[in-house]
Scaffold this motif. Sequence first.
Motif, mmCIF file in Angstrom:
data_model
loop_
_atom_site.group_PDB
_atom_site.id
_atom_site.type_symbol
_atom_site.label_atom_id
_atom_site.label_comp_id
_atom_site.label_asym_id
_atom_site.label_seq_id
_atom_site.Cartn_x
_atom_site.Cartn_y
_atom_site.Cartn_z
ATOM 1 N N ALA A 40 0.842 -1.194 0.011
ATOM 2 C CA ALA A 40 -0.611 -0.318 0.253
ATOM 3 C C ALA A 40 1.252 1.207 0.210
ATOM 4 N N PHE A 41 0.015 2.310 -0.463
ATOM 5 C CA PHE A 41 0.881 3.611 -0.517
ATOM 6 C C PHE A 41 0.128 4.794 -0.303
ATOM 7 N N THR A 42 -0.018 5.960 0.119
ATOM 8 C CA THR A 42 -0.469 6.914 -0.275
ATOM 9 C C THR A 42 -0.559 7.707 -1.427
ATOM 10 N N ALA A 43 -1.578 8.154 -1.827
ATOM 11 C CA ALA A 43 -1.545 8.406 -3.558
ATOM 12 C C ALA A 43 -1.259 10.119 -3.046
ATOM 13 N N SER A 44 -1.071 11.242 -3.789
ATOM 14 C CA SER A 44 -1.464 12.579 -2.597
ATOM 15 C C SER A 44 -0.913 13.754 -3.519
ATOM 16 N N LYS A 45 0.022 12.715 -4.488
ATOM 17 C CA LYS A 45 -0.163 14.194 -6.540
ATOM 18 C C LYS A 45 -0.354 12.931 -8.001
ATOM 19 N N ILE A 46 -0.467 14.504 -8.701
ATOM 20 C CA ILE A 46 -0.642 13.653 -9.729
ATOM 21 C C ILE A 46 1.060 13.411 -10.415
ATOM 22 N N LEU A 101 2.750 13.900 -14.151
ATOM 23 C CA LEU A 101 3.502 14.341 -15.431
ATOM 24 C C LEU A 101 4.536 13.761 -16.281
ATOM 25 N N LEU A 102 5.321 12.540 -17.281
ATOM 26 C CA LEU A 102 5.740 12.438 -17.757
ATOM 27 C C LEU A 102 6.333 12.401 -18.907
ATOM 28 N N LYS A 103 7.419 11.747 -19.253
ATOM 29 C CA LYS A 103 7.260 12.503 -20.965
ATOM 30 C C LYS A 103 8.274 11.478 -21.686
ATOM 31 N N LEU A 104 8.237 10.894 -22.596
ATOM 32 C CA LEU A 104 9.045 10.492 -22.819
ATOM 33 C C LEU A 104 10.519 10.708 -23.456
ATOM 34 N N SER A 105 11.475 10.578 -23.307
ATOM 35 C CA SER A 105 12.784 10.544 -23.571
ATOM 36 C C SER A 105 13.558 9.439 -24.403
ATOM 37 N N PRO A 106 14.529 9.346 -24.853
ATOM 38 C CA PRO A 106 15.192 7.769 -26.147
ATOM 39 C C PRO A 106 14.819 7.026 -24.704
ATOM 40 N N GLY A 107 13.575 5.717 -25.019
ATOM 41 C CA GLY A 107 14.049 4.853 -24.515
ATOM 42 C C GLY A 107 13.612 5.176 -22.781
ATOM 43 N N LYS A 108 12.807 5.844 -22.455
ATOM 44 C CA LYS A 108 12.569 6.070 -20.735
ATOM 45 C C LYS A 108 11.886 6.781 -20.388
ATOM 46 N N TRP A 109 10.886 6.307 -19.982
ATOM 47 C CA TRP A 109 9.596 7.925 -19.161
ATOM 48 C C TRP A 109 10.021 8.983 -18.496
ATOM 49 N N ASN A 110 10.573 9.839 -18.346
ATOM 50 C CA ASN A 110 10.705 10.578 -17.039
ATOM 51 C C ASN A 110 9.678 11.521 -16.566
ATOM 52 N N MET A 111 9.770 11.263 -15.769
ATOM 53 C CA MET A 111 8.549 12.324 -14.652
ATOM 54 C C MET A 111 9.075 13.772 -14.921
ATOM 55 N N ILE A 112 8.368 14.993 -15.536
ATOM 56 C CA ILE A 112 9.029 16.168 -16.006
ATOM 57 C C ILE A 112 8.463 17.621 -14.635
ATOM 58 N N ALA A 113 6.839 16.825 -13.880
ATOM 59 C CA ALA A 113 6.344 17.503 -13.398
ATOM 60 C C ALA A 113 5.360 17.107 -12.123
ATOM 61 N N ASP A 114 5.102 17.233 -11.162
ATOM 62 C CA ASP A 114 4.362 16.804 -10.622
ATOM 63 C C ASP A 114 3.169 18.265 -9.496
ATOM 64 N N GLN A 115 2.172 17.156 -9.299
ATOM 65 C CA GLN A 115 1.159 18.350 -8.853
ATOM 66 C C GLN A 115 0.315 18.059 -7.294
ATOM 67 N N PRO A 116 0.744 18.382 -6.179
ATOM 68 C CA PRO A 116 -0.813 17.827 -4.654
ATOM 69 C C PRO A 116 -2.518 17.877 -5.545
ATOM 70 N N PHE A 117 -2.743 16.840 -4.828
ATOM 71 C CA PHE A 117 -4.359 16.805 -5.285
ATOM 72 C C PHE A 117 -4.588 18.465 -5.162
ATOM 73 N N SER A 118 -4.052 18.807 -3.973
ATOM 74 C CA SER A 118 -5.598 20.248 -3.167
ATOM 75 C C SER A 118 -4.136 20.365 -2.808
ATOM 76 N N ALA A 119 -4.755 22.191 -3.236
ATOM 77 C CA ALA A 119 -3.760 23.416 -3.418
ATOM 78 C C ALA A 119 -2.357 23.062 -2.382
ATOM 79 N N GLY A 120 -1.791 23.747 -3.249
ATOM 80 C CA GLY A 120 -0.797 23.634 -2.364
ATOM 81 C C GLY A 120 1.082 23.913 -3.234
ATOM 82 N N THR A 121 1.942 23.816 -2.619
ATOM 83 C CA THR A 121 2.810 23.190 -4.479
ATOM 84 C C THR A 121 3.501 22.251 -5.158
ATOM 85 N N ALA A 122 3.776 22.906 -6.295
ATOM 86 C CA ALA A 122 4.269 21.864 -6.481
ATOM 87 C C ALA A 122 5.917 22.187 -7.238
#
Length: 183
Positions: free
Chosen positions: A151-157, A159-180
């Motif tokens: 189990a884990f806590t989901a708290s943000k979504i 964004l992943l981008k495909l770079s050559p041969g790998k998906w990299n997380m480039i940004a994220d955002q908490p569900f509720s208002a706050g800092t990203a």
Amino acid sequence: MFYIAVLCSPEIDSKIQAHKVWMRERFGCTVALKSAAHITLIPPFWLANGQEQLLIETLHTFVTSIQPFTVHLKHFGHFGNKVIFASVEENHLLGSLRKATEDHFIIPFHNSIQPDDRPFHPHVTIANRDIKPGDFNKAWAHFAKLHFDEAFTASKISLLKLSPGKWNMIADQPFSAGTASLN
């Protein structure tokens, strides 16, 4: 190419990676190794050149009343003979998060992101698309008898981008208002 997902915790990612490596070593499956362990909210989509910054800005305006919640992964499952995954226990908050995410991104990116008419079946992929038909039954026999309960806590979504041969997380955002954060 991009997709939006809930990333699993680093501890679960490590355990899922071990299963992905097992699939690579025994059956040559490598596609799933390109991504961290995740639950897809918006499947991969292409974006016109120059729209990446707008996509990131749109991510950072995502706010929902959904509070962080626990996601349980239990046992393994499969889609036909092409995909093996860690099963996600039913969770209405995850479905609500997917709907809120889709609603937020479809209007500004309607040329790239389309509503997904398929039933939402959240899962964490172990192997996909590159399992040879003759290998599926052997691989599934292995996973069908394994115990997996995490189990884990989901708290943000994220964004992943495909770079050559790998998906990299480039940004994220908490569900509720706050800092990203931006990597």
